[in-house]
Design a protein around this motif. Structure first.
Motif, PDB file in Angstrom:
ATOM      1  N   ARG A 125       0.829  -1.214   0.000  1.00 24.52           N
ATOM      2  CA  ARG A 125       0.000   0.000   0.000  1.00 24.52           C
ATOM      3  C   ARG A 125       0.861   1.260   0.000  1.00 24.52           C
ATOM      4  NH1 ARG A 125      -4.683  -1.451  -1.741  1.00 24.52           N
ATOM      5  NH2 ARG A 125      -5.286   0.700  -1.321  1.00 24.52           N
ATOM      6  N   THR A 126       0.436   2.244  -0.754  1.00 25.06           N
ATOM      7  CA  THR A 126       1.113   3.542  -0.798  1.00 25.06           C
ATOM      8  C   THR A 126       0.093   4.626  -0.490  1.00 25.06           C
ATOM      9  OG1 THR A 126       2.511   2.676  -2.584  1.00 25.06           O
ATOM     10  CG2 THR A 126       2.567   5.058  -2.195  1.00 25.06           C
ATOM     11  N   GLU A 127       0.472   5.566   0.336  1.00 21.74           N
ATOM     12  CA  GLU A 127      -0.440   6.626   0.780  1.00 21.74           C
ATOM     13  C   GLU A 127      -0.034   7.953   0.144  1.00 21.74           C
ATOM     14  OE1 GLU A 127      -2.985   5.935   2.932  1.00 21.74           O
ATOM     15  OE2 GLU A 127      -3.634   7.951   3.459  1.00 21.74           O
ATOM     16  N   VAL A 128      -1.028   8.683  -0.354  1.00 22.91           N
ATOM     17  CA  VAL A 128      -0.769   9.960  -1.029  1.00 22.91           C
ATOM     18  C   VAL A 128      -1.603  11.047  -0.361  1.00 22.91           C
ATOM     19  CG1 VAL A 128      -0.814  11.191  -3.241  1.00 22.91           C
ATOM     20  CG2 VAL A 128      -0.463   8.718  -3.199  1.00 22.91           C
ATOM     21  N   GLN A 129      -1.018  12.213  -0.124  1.00 19.13           N
ATOM     22  CA  GLN A 129      -1.785  13.312   0.444  1.00 19.13           C
ATOM     23  C   GLN A 129      -1.327  14.659  -0.086  1.00 19.13           C
ATOM     24  OE1 GLN A 129      -1.282  10.746   3.144  1.00 19.13           O
ATOM     25  NE2 GLN A 129       0.750  10.906   2.275  1.00 19.13           N
ATOM     26  N   ALA A 130      -2.283  15.554  -0.145  1.00 18.38           N
ATOM     27  CA  ALA A 130      -2.048  16.925  -0.620  1.00 18.38           C
ATOM     28  C   ALA A 130      -3.375  17.662  -0.479  1.00 18.38           C
ATOM     29  CB  ALA A 130      -1.598  16.937  -2.085  1.00 18.38           C
ATOM     30  N   ILE A 131      -3.367  18.945  -0.737  1.00 21.79           N
ATOM     31  CA  ILE A 131      -4.635  19.646  -0.900  1.00 21.79           C
ATOM     32  C   ILE A 131      -5.212  19.178  -2.236  1.00 21.79           C
ATOM     33  CG2 ILE A 131      -5.733  21.897  -1.237  1.00 21.79           C
ATOM     34  CD1 ILE A 131      -3.412  23.045   0.525  1.00 21.79           C
ATOM     35  N   GLY A 132      -6.454  18.737  -2.199  1.00 22.13           N
ATOM     36  CA  GLY A 132      -7.040  18.147  -3.391  1.00 22.13           C
ATOM     37  C   GLY A 132      -7.683  19.180  -4.306  1.00 22.13           C
ATOM     38  N   LEU A 133      -8.255  18.676  -5.380  1.00 22.92           N
ATOM     39  CA  LEU A 133      -8.987  19.531  -6.316  1.00 22.92           C
ATOM     40  C   LEU A 133     -10.483  19.229  -6.299  1.00 22.92           C
ATOM     41  CD1 LEU A 133      -6.525  19.358  -9.342  1.00 22.92           C
ATOM     42  CD2 LEU A 133      -6.877  21.296  -7.803  1.00 22.92           C
TER      43      LEU A 133
END
Lengths: 692, 136
Positions: free
Chosen positions: A77-85
């Motif tokens: 599993r890989t987790e991704v985060q940021a302010i989304g669109l």
């Protein structure tokens, strides 16, 4: 002796093209994955109020200490985060994750995660081969689909060795049999940001949040990683023994297992057995099992037809209902449309909302040539590949109604003058923050509360598999439940740690607003923030509450989580310690949302979820409930959410979390208790610290 | 179940059509949630219904599914929209037993399958051949 961590996080500044290393030790207290990613985001994102497509937005792509190890249902599993669109009224700082083998190669290359800041002055892709990190020209890739992009990058990394990947300069040690693991956005993802996904291999997707558009906004097409190292764990023998021990909990653990007890138990595994293609939708040739790295479950399949490979979730259903309506049965249009969403890097959940919305608009006679919503799309051919191709290309190429849909569906509805009506009657099926209605907040209340108190459709099946799917199967198919509702409630409450309450899973009409249910939601937010999203335990594998192979039907949670994690790290983290780290992450995330504008008043569902409208769930929802002094399995389908009781529930939840009940903002004492005094300082500075 | 009287060719044509309003159904799939859909003909409903034991279904774990329709509503739709009152009466007899969905499912499926065979016989179609659906 290792502890599962590679020891360094890669920081890529696309603006300056500088490559840096961040010592992982600085962030190990957060576990990995989302917790580590949020902590890095907090430190690197100077202005957390920017939009998702702003160069100041920071994206983190994180593995965990168990990535690349033999921990089942976790390694890949890989987790991704940021302010989304994606989102309404505001795209929040958010997250998503995906399976496959990306995090494995990341660890084998010597990295615990990647932080991407800034914006490149020209299109690039990031090429990671062990310690070597370069920015490559992506000019010719930006308009390519996700599959073609990966193939070209594979060829590029292979170099002149057509069957091998280049990892160095020496003749004998400079090549690998492995293909690089690539994460990429689809063609022109910047034009349709809220509808975009990131894709890895054929069908692993970070579907929600619009992260494909975030990539594109940074002039970043893809990240490729090829690693040839390994992961040092603290207790190799202990890890192997734990894996063997956990196999005893595996329902249908092998092909000869007669499956004597009915249930939908999380820990079940089917090594070597191909799951039904597209969830049993349509058999397309011979099937072969496919799984994420080190996972025995093999949820996915590959077929001899080549259609629908690795498609297992909502994309597999995208065209199904239309296929039935058009053709009376599933055809190859269903897997081909699933492939289309993956290839174009479009978010299948948003596409499914578009599908249902267009169907409703057709019924209302407001869409079509010359109508209120003027379109030349072949809406009379919904269910065909032709329709989906036309819709996808309208979105990607910004033609017809594509530009409107690309703003986000709520925004499109606003522009078309349809928002109040369509959101209120459920024609526009967006249940939380503009995300597509998934499981129903009116029935599976923890799903709804978790989503509206958080940042997105939670998409966490801990209670769903056990308390809805299994129990509804029993009821619908006429099975005498192997355990009583009372025993199910007892088992689950035992596994709630400090949030244990005998009424944790009381899904009765009153129970879903109770103090006990607030504890359930708190447990869920904290458990998933740490164990699933930071350690990487797969949502389709963990938590394991009720299990026919466990003692007295008790599943592997919480012993399994601890045994695996501590075997890898060598630490002595208790189950409760992990939940507390999860609470810390949950509060850090909430602080970011508050900086973005979050307030209690915003945490409400659209009108159709409340009981004043009367749109009910379409199927029986049989769940454990405490009614008239007894635990029963009860169909809770026929209800809406009571607005006043929902507000009372929020007050209970905020109180439990130590937040200001007027605003929903954490208090200083709560944050300092979590060693987040620096976060309290920041909230106080902007006037958004909760009143004590 | 007592065999139904064979329909006339004219009735078989009418009963075989794709009708409006279509009938609502739900594909329940553990891995991705529930998908609501509509079915327009007796043939498409018959194809949609998938009898299986709980053991068979749950052995699929996350890929398990139930193709769900409300049989009481189906009886009404067949009576009022399709107009096949004989089939509707037979469906009502099953519904009135008060069994759970999974117990009724094989019987409903069998009813629809046999009725479709009668439509095809009346239309002089081969068993594998589709009835015309673009007429009323």
């Amino acid at each position: 002796m290792g502890n599962g961590y590679a020891g360094k996080i890669l920081k890529v500044d696309l603006t300056t093209r500088q490559i840096e290393e961040i010592p992982t030790s600085k962030y190990e207290e957060w576990g990995g994955g989302h917790g580590m990613g949020s902590a890095v985001f907090w430190d690197l994102c100077e202005d957390k109020t920017v939009t998702g497509d702003d160069p100041k937005n920071v994206m983190t792509i994180m593995g965990s200490p168990v990535s690349g190890t033999l921990v089942p249902g976790a390694s890949g599993r890989t987790e991704v985060q940021a302010i989304g669109l994606l989102g309404y009224p505001h795209p929040w700082y958010t997250r998503g994750n995906f399976g496959g083998r990306f995090s494995v190669h990341l660890k084998y290359a010597g990295w615990d995660g990647i932080a991407i800041v800034g914006k490149a002055d020209a299109p690039v892709w990031i090429n990671i081969v062990d310690d070597k990190v370069t920015l490559e020209d992506a000019t010719d890739l930006m308009d390519m689909d996700t599959w073609k992009t990966q193939e070209l990058i594979w060829d590029d990394v292979r170099g002149s060795q057509s069957d091998w990947s280049a990892v160095g300069g020496s003749r004998d040690g400079g090549r690998s049999t492995q293909l690089p693991a690539v994460l990429t956005c689809g063609p022109k993802a910047g034009t349709c940001g809220p509808l975009t996904a990131l894709i890895h291999d054929a069908g692993n997707a970070v579907g929600n949040a619009g992260f494909g558009g975030v990539f594109y906004s940074k002039n970043l097409k893809a990240v490729s990683v090829l690693g040839t190292g390994g992961v040092e764990v603290a207790d190799t023998a202990g890890l192997i023994e734990t894996r063997k021990w956990s196999a005893a909990y595996a329902w249908t653990g092998n092909a000869e297992d007669p499956t004597p007890v009915t249930g939908s138990w999380q820990q079940g595994a089917s090594p070597g057995q191909a799951a039904g293609h597209l969830g049993g939708t349509v058999a397309m040739g011979d099937l072969r099992a496919n799984a994420c790295a080190a996972c025995p479950r093999s949820c996915k399949v590959r077929s001899s037809s080549g259609f629908g490979n690795e498609s297992m979730c909502v994309e597999a259903l995208l065209n199904l209902s239309l296929d039935y309506a058009t053709n009376g049965a599933p055809t190859d249009a269903t897997p081909r449309v699933a492939d289309m969403s993956n290839r174009y890097g479009l978010n299948a959940y948003q596409l499914s909302a578009i599908r249902d919305w267009i169907k409703a608009l057709i019924k209302k006679d407001v869409i079509g040539p010359g109508k209120q919503i003027d379109t030349q799309l072949p809406i009379d051919k919904m269910g065909s590949v032709e329709f989906w191709e036309a819709l996808s290309m309208a979105i990607i190429d910004q033609t017809d109604i594509g530009p409107d849909l690309s703003m986000g569906l709520v925004q499109a509805a606003e522009k078309w003058g349809r928002l109040p009506e369509d959101l209120a009657d459920g024609s526009l099926p967006l249940a939380y923050w503009g995300y597509t209605h998934h499981y129903d907040p009116r029935t599976e209340a923890e799903w709804g509360w978790g989503s509206i108190l958080g940042d997105r459709d939670i998409n966490e099946h801990d209670f769903n598999f056990t308390c809805y799917w299994t129990t509804s199967n029993w009821a619908l198919l006429g099975v005498t439940p192997p355990i009583t509702a009372e025993r199910m409630a007892e088992i689950i409450s035992k596994k709630m740690g400090p949030y244990s309450d005998p009424m944790n899973v009381d899904y009765s009409d009153e129970g879903i607003y109770s103090e006990a249910f607030a504890k359930t939601v708190a447990w869920h937010r904290h458990y998933t923030r740490f164990y699933k999203q930071s350690i990487g335990l797969c949502d389709w594998y963990w938590a394991d509450f009720v299990n026919p192979y466990g003692p007295d039907f008790e599943g592997i949670t919480p012993e399994g989580e601890q045994k695996f994690l501590n075997a890898v790290t060598g630490g002595g983290l208790s189950y409760e310690d992990g939940l507390e780290v999860g609470r810390r992450i949950w509060n850090l995330d909430r602080a970011i949302w508050i900086m973005q504008g979050r307030h209690r008043d915003m945490e409400v569902f659209p009108e159709y979820i409340y009981d004043s409208v009367g749109v009910k769930a379409a199927t029986p929802y049989v769940m454990p409930a405490f009614v008239d002094g007894n635990w029963i399995y009860k169909d809770v389908n026929d209800r809406g959410i009571d607005r006043d009781k929902a507000e009372e529930f929020k007050t209970r939840f905020y109180t439990l979390e130590g937040w200001d009940v007027e605003t929903g903002w954490p208090t200083r004492s709560t944050l300092e208790e979590l060693d987040l005094g620096y976060v309290a300082d920041k909230l106080e500075e902007i006037g958004k610290l909760g009143a004590a | 179940m007592t065999p139904l009287d064979a329909p006339t060719r004219e009735d078989a044509l009418r009963f075989s059509r794709v009708a409006e309003p279509q009938f609502p159904a739900v594909r329940m799939l553990a891995s991705a949630g529930n998908v609501e859909l509509t079915l327009g003909s007796v043939a498409s409903i018959e194809a949609f219904l998938t009898p299986m034991t709980a053991e068979e279904n749950l052995s699929r774990r996350m890929t398990g599914f139930i193709n769900y329709v409300d049989f009481k509503s189906l009886e009404q739709w067949v009576r009022e929209t399709i107009g096949d009152s004989d089939l509707a009466d037979s469906l009502l007899a099953v519904v009135d037993r008060g069994d759970v969905f999974g117990v009724m499912l094989p019987d409903v499926k069998q009813l629809l399958t046999e009725r479709l065979s009668q439509y095809k016989a009346a239309l002089e179609l081969d068993p594998g051949e589709e009835a015309p659906s673009d007429h009323v």
